[in-house]
Design a protein around this motif. Structure first.
Motif, PDB file in Angstrom:
ATOM      1  N   UNK A 178      -3.664 -29.095  20.220  1.00  0.00           N
ATOM      2  CA  UNK A 178      -3.298 -28.146  21.760  1.00  0.00           C
ATOM      3  C   UNK A 178      -4.645 -26.932  21.937  1.00  0.00           C
ATOM      4  N   UNK A 179      -5.306 -26.957  23.120  1.00  0.00           N
ATOM      5  CA  UNK A 179      -6.129 -25.761  23.764  1.00  0.00           C
ATOM      6  C   UNK A 179      -5.746 -25.580  24.703  1.00  0.00           C
ATOM      7  N   UNK A 180      -5.855 -23.990  24.812  1.00  0.00           N
ATOM      8  CA  UNK A 180      -5.279 -23.421  26.223  1.00  0.00           C
ATOM      9  C   UNK A 180      -6.602 -23.360  26.648  1.00  0.00           C
ATOM     10  N   UNK A 181      -6.771 -23.745  27.357  1.00  0.00           N
ATOM     11  CA  UNK A 181      -8.679 -23.765  28.082  1.00  0.00           C
ATOM     12  C   UNK A 181      -7.982 -23.405  29.569  1.00  0.00           C
ATOM     13  N   UNK A 182      -7.285 -21.796  29.889  1.00  0.00           N
ATOM     14  CA  UNK A 182      -7.260 -21.029  30.730  1.00  0.00           C
ATOM     15  C   UNK A 182      -9.169 -20.661  31.313  1.00  0.00           C
ATOM     16  N   UNK A 183      -9.119 -20.605  30.441  1.00  0.00           N
ATOM     17  CA  UNK A 183     -10.887 -19.939  30.437  1.00  0.00           C
ATOM     18  C   UNK A 183     -12.068 -21.305  29.821  1.00  0.00           C
ATOM     19  N   UNK A 184     -11.709 -22.726  29.911  1.00  0.00           N
ATOM     20  CA  UNK A 184     -13.040 -23.279  28.990  1.00  0.00           C
ATOM     21  C   UNK A 184     -13.813 -23.510  29.806  1.00  0.00           C
ATOM     22  N   UNK A 185     -13.574 -23.217  31.002  1.00  0.00           N
ATOM     23  CA  UNK A 185     -15.103 -22.900  31.846  1.00  0.00           C
ATOM     24  C   UNK A 185     -15.718 -22.475  31.288  1.00  0.00           C
ATOM     25  N   UNK A 186     -15.467 -21.192  31.016  1.00  0.00           N
ATOM     26  CA  UNK A 186     -15.897 -19.716  30.620  1.00  0.00           C
ATOM     27  C   UNK A 186     -16.418 -19.826  29.270  1.00  0.00           C
ATOM     28  N   UNK A 187     -16.056 -20.780  28.424  1.00  0.00           N
ATOM     29  CA  UNK A 187     -16.470 -21.444  27.216  1.00  0.00           C
ATOM     30  C   UNK A 187     -17.406 -21.399  27.098  1.00  0.00           C
ATOM     31  N   UNK A 188     -17.364 -22.825  27.977  1.00  0.00           N
ATOM     32  CA  UNK A 188     -18.540 -24.497  28.057  1.00  0.00           C
ATOM     33  C   UNK A 188     -19.559 -23.521  28.605  1.00  0.00           C
ATOM     34  N   UNK A 189     -19.887 -22.382  29.593  1.00  0.00           N
ATOM     35  CA  UNK A 189     -20.931 -22.159  30.058  1.00  0.00           C
ATOM     36  C   UNK A 189     -21.667 -21.170  28.712  1.00  0.00           C
ATOM     37  N   UNK A 190     -20.808 -20.376  28.309  1.00  0.00           N
ATOM     38  CA  UNK A 190     -21.628 -19.908  27.144  1.00  0.00           C
ATOM     39  C   UNK A 190     -22.208 -20.347  26.251  1.00  0.00           C
ATOM     40  N   UNK A 191     -21.588 -22.085  25.647  1.00  0.00           N
ATOM     41  CA  UNK A 191     -21.869 -22.581  24.663  1.00  0.00           C
ATOM     42  C   UNK A 191     -23.280 -23.199  25.160  1.00  0.00           C
ATOM     43  N   UNK A 192     -22.666 -23.753  26.396  1.00  0.00           N
ATOM     44  CA  UNK A 192     -23.856 -24.226  27.465  1.00  0.00           C
ATOM     45  C   UNK A 192     -23.857 -25.893  26.865  1.00  0.00           C
ATOM     46  N   UNK A 193     -22.622 -25.975  27.034  1.00  0.00           N
ATOM     47  CA  UNK A 193     -22.064 -27.635  26.772  1.00  0.00           C
ATOM     48  C   UNK A 193     -21.366 -28.094  27.817  1.00  0.00           C
ATOM     49  N   UNK A 194     -20.812 -29.759  27.617  1.00  0.00           N
ATOM     50  CA  UNK A 194     -19.379 -29.985  28.607  1.00  0.00           C
ATOM     51  C   UNK A 194     -18.062 -29.954  28.600  1.00  0.00           C
ATOM     52  N   UNK A 195     -17.734 -30.136  29.065  1.00  0.00           N
ATOM     53  CA  UNK A 195     -16.005 -29.488  28.530  1.00  0.00           C
ATOM     54  C   UNK A 195     -15.872 -31.019  28.087  1.00  0.00           C
ATOM     55  N   UNK A 196     -16.175 -31.669  26.972  1.00  0.00           N
ATOM     56  CA  UNK A 196     -15.958 -32.932  26.788  1.00  0.00           C
ATOM     57  C   UNK A 196     -16.051 -33.121  24.744  1.00  0.00           C
ATOM     58  N   UNK A 197     -17.317 -32.388  25.430  1.00  0.00           N
ATOM     59  CA  UNK A 197     -17.911 -31.610  23.933  1.00  0.00           C
ATOM     60  C   UNK A 197     -17.443 -30.560  22.697  1.00  0.00           C
ATOM     61  N   UNK A 198     -16.341 -29.990  23.503  1.00  0.00           N
ATOM     62  CA  UNK A 198     -15.678 -29.290  23.281  1.00  0.00           C
ATOM     63  C   UNK A 198     -14.315 -29.615  22.455  1.00  0.00           C
ATOM     64  N   UNK A 199     -14.338 -30.518  23.193  1.00  0.00           N
ATOM     65  CA  UNK A 199     -12.681 -30.845  23.096  1.00  0.00           C
ATOM     66  C   UNK A 199     -12.197 -32.491  22.440  1.00  0.00           C
ATOM     67  N   UNK A 200     -12.818 -33.640  23.530  1.00  0.00           N
ATOM     68  CA  UNK A 200     -12.352 -34.989  23.319  1.00  0.00           C
ATOM     69  C   UNK A 200     -13.418 -35.069  21.895  1.00  0.00           C
ATOM     70  N   UNK A 201     -14.772 -34.885  21.464  1.00  0.00           N
ATOM     71  CA  UNK A 201     -15.436 -35.068  21.005  1.00  0.00           C
ATOM     72  C   UNK A 201     -15.105 -34.484  19.700  1.00  0.00           C
ATOM     73  N   UNK A 202     -14.316 -33.265  19.227  1.00  0.00           N
ATOM     74  CA  UNK A 202     -14.478 -32.672  18.455  1.00  0.00           C
ATOM     75  C   UNK A 202     -12.862 -33.103  18.136  1.00  0.00           C
ATOM     76  N   UNK A 203     -11.864 -33.820  18.309  1.00  0.00           N
ATOM     77  CA  UNK A 203     -10.445 -34.039  17.847  1.00  0.00           C
ATOM     78  C   UNK A 203      -9.323 -33.701  18.756  1.00  0.00           C
ATOM     79  N   UNK A 204     -10.224 -32.882  19.660  1.00  0.00           N
ATOM     80  CA  UNK A 204      -8.748 -32.494  20.287  1.00  0.00           C
ATOM     81  C   UNK A 204      -7.766 -32.926  20.556  1.00  0.00           C
ATOM     82  N   UNK A 205      -6.595 -32.895  21.577  1.00  0.00           N
ATOM     83  CA  UNK A 205      -5.916 -33.906  21.698  1.00  0.00           C
ATOM     84  C   UNK A 205      -5.400 -33.453  22.817  1.00  0.00           C
ATOM     85  N   UNK A 206      -5.126 -32.116  23.345  1.00  0.00           N
ATOM     86  CA  UNK A 206      -4.787 -31.849  24.795  1.00  0.00           C
ATOM     87  C   UNK A 206      -4.880 -30.487  25.312  1.00  0.00           C
TER      88      UNK A 206
END
Ligand SMILES: Cc1ncc(COP(=O)(O)O)c(C=O)c1O
Length: 353
Positions: A178-206
């Motif tokens: 599980x990812x607590x993504x209260x600030x997932x957008x801030x992480x995606x902006x820093x990493x230069x990715x979309x959301x899928x690349x840091x969740x679904x594509x790497x195996x996150x379930x929820x």
């Protein structure tokens, strides 16, 4: 009918939390747009239906979105739907889940939390073994989920590779992530990715996906990426008092945020303001930036007297009293001038000291 009276100073800015920020005008406009006529309740409205496609676009074709009121509710309902009555969740000791949700996971969801030391807020794959054992032991709550926070409570980000390795190890133990993504957008902006690349594509379930801290009035979304990882989510959401009757007003906010690039504009700006603040204060005598600035938070250690004087002028929190560490948070509506004024005040107080 009387006009409401403005009871606050709109020029007042602080660095306490992104929760103190205003609502983005595009979000308010979207709420106003949805505010005509009747729509079916409890999620049977056109905005919530449309939201499914938006979340599929961001998280992959298998994603399903369940709007809720707040972040604590998103975590409680997510984790409850991922566990049985006898299960436990592994998380960082510093996680919001463990420290700042009034033990809702324990009290409302009945879940045992097993905490790991994570000095920079990030669980390491190596440390999972501390708790990941003994599933068949009737004397022990069974570790069933690993919950990580992205970006973390300490302003750091997991790389996609780090998330992938945690997911791989957790899954190899038969656990879910599980990812607590209260600030997932801030992480995606820093990493230069979309959301899928840091969740679904790497195996996150929820994912507990955050909106409030990134410009919404309120609202978060539980995003289920692996349907086999959850059970009874609809009933659990209702029982946890997280089912909005007028759901269209939650959903339309996410449409405003995720339909275009508002999520990225807001998060990138908040992150940039944190970096600007770090640059302005780094090197000031007595001010030690204590953690990497990878999202929208700056942590620093200051002498207690300096903190006391600054807190008389600006609202921000002391994060750790014994070490004198403070947290300064920026938001989508923090301006360059806000940062420069605050940094100048810090420099002034340093000189006065
Ligand atoms: C990382 C994280 N998760 C969850 C939450 C909970 O959000 P809420 O206050 O909406 O329940 C917060 C709130 O600050 C948070 O920082």
């Amino acid at each position: 009918m009387t006009d409401a009276t403005r009871r606050h100073d709109p020029g007042r800015r602080g660095f306490a939390s992104d929760n103190c920020a205003s609502v983005h005008p595009e979000v308010l406009a979207a709420i106003a747009l949805a505010n005509e006529g009747h729509q079916d309740s409890y999620g049977d409205d056109v905005y919530t239906t449309n939201l499914q496609e938006i979340f599929r676009r961001h998280f992959g074709q298998g994603a399903r979105a369940f709007p809720v009121f707040n972040g604590t509710g998103a975590n409680v309902v997510s984790l409850q739907s991922m566990t049985d009555r006898w299960d436990a969740v592994i998380c960082a000791a510093s996680s919001h889940l463990n420290t700042d949700e009034c033990a809702a996971a324990e009290k409302v969801a009945g879940i045992k939390l097993l905490t790991l030391d994570a000095p920079d807020g990030k669980i390491t794959v190596e440390s999972l073994g501390v708790h990941a054992w003994g599933w068949a032991n009737q004397h022990r709550a069974a570790p069933r989920v690993v919950s990580i926070t992205q970006s973390t409570e300490l302003g750091t980000c997991y790389t996609p590779d780090e998330v992938a390795r945690i997911c791989e190890r957790a899954h190899s133990y038969g656990m879910k992530v599980h990812v607590d993504g209260a600030r997932l957008a801030n992480a995606a902006a820093t990493l230069g990715t979309g959301f899928e690349a840091i969740t679904t594509a790497v195996g996150v379930d929820v994912v507990s996906f955050g909106g409030t801290k990134n410009g919404l009035l309120f609202g978060e979304v539980i995003v289920v990426l692996n349907p086999d990882a959850v059970r009874g989510l609809l009933h659990l959401r209702k029982a946890a008092m997280q089912l909005a009757s007028k759901m269209r007003f939650v959903s339309v906010q996410f449409e405003a945020l995720l339909g275009g690039d508002l999520w990225l504009r807001n998060a990138s700006h908040a992150n940039a303001m944190a970096r600007r603040l770090e640059e302005r204060v780094r090197g000031l005598p007595g001010v030690e930036v204590s953690r990497p600035v990878q999202a929208n938070a700056v942590f620093a250690r200051l002498p207690a007297e300096l903190t006391r004087r600054l807190q008389g002028r600006f609202h921000f929190y002391t994060w750790d009293v014994p070490t004198g560490e403070v947290r300064w948070m920026t938001a989508f509506d923090t301006t360059e001038a806000d940062v420069d004024t605050f940094a100048a005040a810090i420099a002034e107080e340093v000189r006065a000291a």
